[in-house]
Design an enzyme around this catalytic site. Structure first.
Site, PDB file in Angstrom:
ATOM      1  CD  GLU A 158      24.423  32.911 -11.328  1.00 43.03           C
ATOM      2  OE1 GLU A 158      23.423  33.660 -11.256  1.00 43.03           O
ATOM      3  OE2 GLU A 158      25.192  32.702 -10.380  1.00 43.03           O
TER       4      GLU A 158
ATOM      5  CB  SER B  62      20.774  31.719 -11.917  1.00 43.65           C
ATOM      6  OG  SER B  62      21.080  33.082 -12.011  1.00 43.65           O
TER       7      SER B  62
ATOM      8  CE1 TYR C 116      17.834  35.616 -14.518  1.00 45.18           C
ATOM      9  CE2 TYR C 116      18.376  33.304 -14.241  1.00 45.18           C
ATOM     10  CZ  TYR C 116      18.451  34.611 -13.815  1.00 45.18           C
ATOM     11  OH  TYR C 116      19.144  34.908 -12.676  1.00 45.18           O
TER      12      TYR C 116
ATOM     13  NE  ARG D 266      15.996  38.179  -5.525  1.00 47.95           N
ATOM     14  CZ  ARG D 266      16.617  37.473  -6.469  1.00 47.95           C
ATOM     15  NH1 ARG D 266      17.131  38.077  -7.525  1.00 47.95           N
ATOM     16  NH2 ARG D 266      16.732  36.167  -6.363  1.00 47.95           N
TER      17      ARG D 266
ATOM     18  CG  ASP E 279      15.454  35.222  -3.168  1.00 50.85           C
ATOM     19  OD1 ASP E 279      15.038  36.377  -3.376  1.00 50.85           O
ATOM     20  OD2 ASP E 279      16.252  34.625  -3.913  1.00 50.85           O
TER      21      ASP E 279
ATOM     22  CD  GLU F 180      19.453  31.616  -3.103  1.00 49.31           C
ATOM     23  OE1 GLU F 180      19.849  32.247  -4.096  1.00 49.31           O
ATOM     24  OE2 GLU F 180      19.441  30.370  -3.036  1.00 49.31           O
TER      25      GLU F 180
ATOM     26  CG  ASN G 268      20.144  36.246  -4.804  1.00 49.86           C
ATOM     27  OD1 ASN G 268      20.648  35.410  -5.539  1.00 49.86           O
ATOM     28  ND2 ASN G 268      19.044  36.012  -4.118  1.00 49.86           N
TER      29      ASN G 268
ATOM     30  N   GLY H 188      20.031  39.862 -10.585  1.00 57.15           N
ATOM     31  CA  GLY H 188      19.855  40.153 -12.001  1.00 57.15           C
ATOM     32  C   GLY H 188      19.257  41.525 -12.244  1.00 57.15           C
TER      33      GLY H 188
END
Length: 308
Positions: free
Chosen positions: A19, A147, A213, A252, A254, A267, A269, A273
């Site tokens: 990443e 990602s 992205y 974060r 999800d 998951e 994070n 990002g």
């Protein structure tokens, strides 16, 4: 209090993970925001000499913007602990657990939190067995990547071998997860507060690397479209799921709401990002926080660590 309280700040980005590109974009965006706010911030593209660079630089704290292995998995956090340098976000345990999709699932299951059925595959034959048990379609994920790198949706037997090759090139441990049909959401968390939820919509098979992205076709819905009560309950669940793996500071969670209207956690994070396509800045904007204010709030999480 003025920004001088932060002292000299190292913004860590780049690194050696898969990443790296995203991390460079995130780190440079954060660096510019902090400098614009008057913070004495300095960007460092992390390499194998980081253990020498940080002590030599006279830094007071570190803003971690490293995505993936070497920055989001507890290793950088461990180094900073040894250097007694305060840093943003989750500690060693929360970072390591949050980066490990399989062990995150195990923790959530042990706590009775909702998440899709799964199996673990460490060989092609185990992947074939997992697919047989779970049934088509399934999602195959490298356990320690972010990602959406290395992920494949398997819809028939002809796709199994290629999915194995793609994921196994990145990780020895693969998470094989029952496919969830429904709507995908994300809950950004900053300083123990869940920000407004975002619903993600993409024409891709799933919210993959390109959708995250590069694609202009991904749609982000904030407000999410959920009722106020349902949104609040999802935010509370996200905070619980975040805390369950020892994550802290910011991050974060999800999740999906499936076709049966049930929440299914995906998951965690711990270093999301911070690019122009990123979700945490979008959620912060909906909460009345511009990018600069968000960066400062994240930097404040480094004060949670004091080494005397």
């Amino acid at each position: 209090m003025t920004v001088s309280r932060f002292g000299k700040v190292a913004v860590l980005f780049g690194g050696l993970s898969a990443e790296r590109e995203v991390s460079l974009n995130s780190g440079n965006a954060v660096l510019k925001a902090l400098q614009a706010a008057g913070v004495d911030a300095h960007g460092i593209d992390v390499d194998a000499n980081i253990h020498k660079v940080l002590p030599a630089g006279g830094y007071d704290r570190a803003f971690i913007m490293l995505h993936g292995r070497g920055g989001e998995d507890g290793t950088m956090q461990g180094l900073l602990e040894l250097l007694r340098l305060p840093y943003t976000g989750s500690g060693v345990l929360g970072s390591a657990l949050g980066m490990d999709k399989i062990r995150t699932k195990r923790v959530w299951r042990a706590m009775g939190l909702p998440t899709a059925e799964y199996r673990i595959a460490r060989s092609l034959s185990e992947l074939e067995q997992a697919v047989q048990v779970l049934g088509f379609p399934v999602m195959v994920k490298p356990s320690h990547e972010g990602s959406s790198i290395g992920m494949t949706k398997i819809e028939n037997t002809d796709q199994i071998a290629e999915a194995w090759r793609v994921a196994h090139d990145l990780d020895a441990d693969l998470l094989v997860e029952q496919w969830i049909s429904g709507k995908e959401y994300t809950a950004a968390i900053v300083q123990d507060q869940a920000l407004p939820l975002i619903r993600l919509e993409t024409p891709h098979q799933f919210y993959d690397y390109q959708a995250k992205y590069h694609a202009d076709t991904t749609r982000y819905h904030c407000p999410s479209g959920l009722s106020e009560q349902r949104e609040r309950s999802c935010q509370e669940l996200a905070l619980l799921a975040f805390d369950a793996v020892g994550a802290s500071g910011w991050g974060r969670v999800d999740f999906f709401i499936d076709s049966h209207d049930q929440v299914q956690l995906l998951e965690v994070n711990t270093v999301p990002g911070m690019t122009d396509h990123s979700l945490v800045p979008m959620a912060a904007k909906a909460a009345g926080l511009d990018f600069q204010s968000l960066a400062l709030k994240i930097l404040e999480t480094s004060f949670e660590r004091s080494y005397g």
